[in-house]
Design a protein around this motif. Sequence first.
Motif, PDB file in Angstrom:
ATOM      1  N   GLN A   4       0.850  -1.192   0.000  1.00 50.54           N
ATOM      2  CA  GLN A   4       0.000   0.000   0.000  1.00 50.54           C
ATOM      3  C   GLN A   4       0.880   1.233   0.000  1.00 50.54           C
ATOM      4  OE1 GLN A   4      -2.980  -1.121   3.144  1.00 50.54           O
ATOM      5  NE2 GLN A   4      -4.000   0.702   2.313  1.00 50.54           N
ATOM      6  N   GLU A   5       0.587   2.141  -0.913  1.00 43.42           N
ATOM      7  CA  GLU A   5       1.410   3.345  -1.004  1.00 43.42           C
ATOM      8  C   GLU A   5       0.634   4.550  -0.486  1.00 43.42           C
ATOM      9  OE1 GLU A   5       3.556   3.996  -4.720  1.00 43.42           O
ATOM     10  OE2 GLU A   5       3.303   6.155  -4.432  1.00 43.42           O
ATOM     11  N   LEU A  20      -0.662   3.069   9.276  1.00 46.81           N
ATOM     12  CA  LEU A  20      -0.621   1.961   8.323  1.00 46.81           C
ATOM     13  C   LEU A  20       0.485   0.967   8.694  1.00 46.81           C
ATOM     14  CD1 LEU A  20      -1.719   0.696   5.716  1.00 46.81           C
ATOM     15  CD2 LEU A  20      -0.095   2.090   4.426  1.00 46.81           C
ATOM     16  N   THR A  59       5.723   3.181   1.023  1.00 46.96           N
ATOM     17  CA  THR A  59       5.060   1.966   0.580  1.00 46.96           C
ATOM     18  C   THR A  59       5.232   0.900   1.654  1.00 46.96           C
ATOM     19  OG1 THR A  59       5.617   2.562  -1.683  1.00 46.96           O
ATOM     20  CG2 THR A  59       4.867   0.307  -1.313  1.00 46.96           C
ATOM     21  N   GLU A  61       4.437  -2.947   3.123  1.00 44.72           N
ATOM     22  CA  GLU A  61       4.143  -4.271   2.597  1.00 44.72           C
ATOM     23  C   GLU A  61       4.530  -5.351   3.608  1.00 44.72           C
ATOM     24  OE1 GLU A  61       5.102  -6.573  -1.602  1.00 44.72           O
ATOM     25  OE2 GLU A  61       6.375  -4.939  -0.945  1.00 44.72           O
TER      26      GLU A  61
END
Lengths: 132, 117
Positions: A4-5, A20, A59, A61
Motif C-alpha cells: 500500500q502506497e 498503516l 510503501t 508491505e
Amino acid sequence: MTAQELPIAGDADVVRVRQLVRTAAVAARLSLVDQTKLVTAASELARNTLTHGGGGSATVEQVSSTIKAGVRVVFHDKGPGIPDIALALTDGYTSANGMGLGLGGAKRLVDTFDIVSSPGEGTTVTVVKWAR
Amino acid sequence: MERIPILKIGNLLLVSIQVDLQDRTVITLEEDLAEKIVATGARGVVIDITALDIVDSFTGRMLATIASISRVLDAETVVVGMRPAVAITLVELGLSLEGIKTALDVERGMRLLSARA
C-alpha cells in the motif's frame, strides 16, 4: 496484505504512515516492542521524506521468508538527495533543526536498513522488521 | 487542527495527550502551555503520555522544550505514564530525556510536584 502506497505531503500524512505501519506490524505478528520500534522508525523516516525530501511516498508491505514474517517500508522522495550518507547516519548530525537522531536512530530500530541517494536525484530508504 | 486541553488543578497544570500527535499540534501546545503557566502562576506541569503509542525524536524534543520553558517560568515539569515499549524504543533511538523528571502515573507525578509547590 498487498503493498500500500501513501503520499507524504504534510504533517497529517506522517500520522497516516504511522497508522498503516502499525496495522501491518500487527498483521505480521510483531511483538509490541518490535511494533513500537518499527512505527517509531517509520515516523522518523516519514518526517525526513517530508522535511528534507520535500515530500514523497511510503510503501508498506508484509513480507515473508521461509521461516518468518515481517514488514517492509520503502520511503521515496525526489528531493535534493544526501551528499554524504555516512555523515548523515552519524548521531548528532543534523541539518534541518532535527535532533540528529533521525536516520541513525531509525537504523538502530529496524533489522535491515538500506539507503540509496544521490545529489539531485532524491532518496530511497528501505527498512524491514522481522517477527521474532 | 486539534488542540490539547490544559487543566488547572490547584497550582499545577495537567496536560493529557490523547491524540496521535501532529507536529503542528505539538508547537501549539508549547505556546499554550507557556501562556497558561504565566496566567495561572502554576508551579508545576504534569504531562500524561499514557495514550501515546510512540514517542519519536520530534515528540521527545517537544517534551524537553516544554520542560525548559517551564523551568524558565519557574514551574517544574514531570512526564508521566510512559509505556514500557515506548521507553525501550526511546533509549534505543538515542533519546534518554535527560533533565526531564518522570513518574509512573499522574498521581505520583502530582505528588512529586506538590512537595515543591
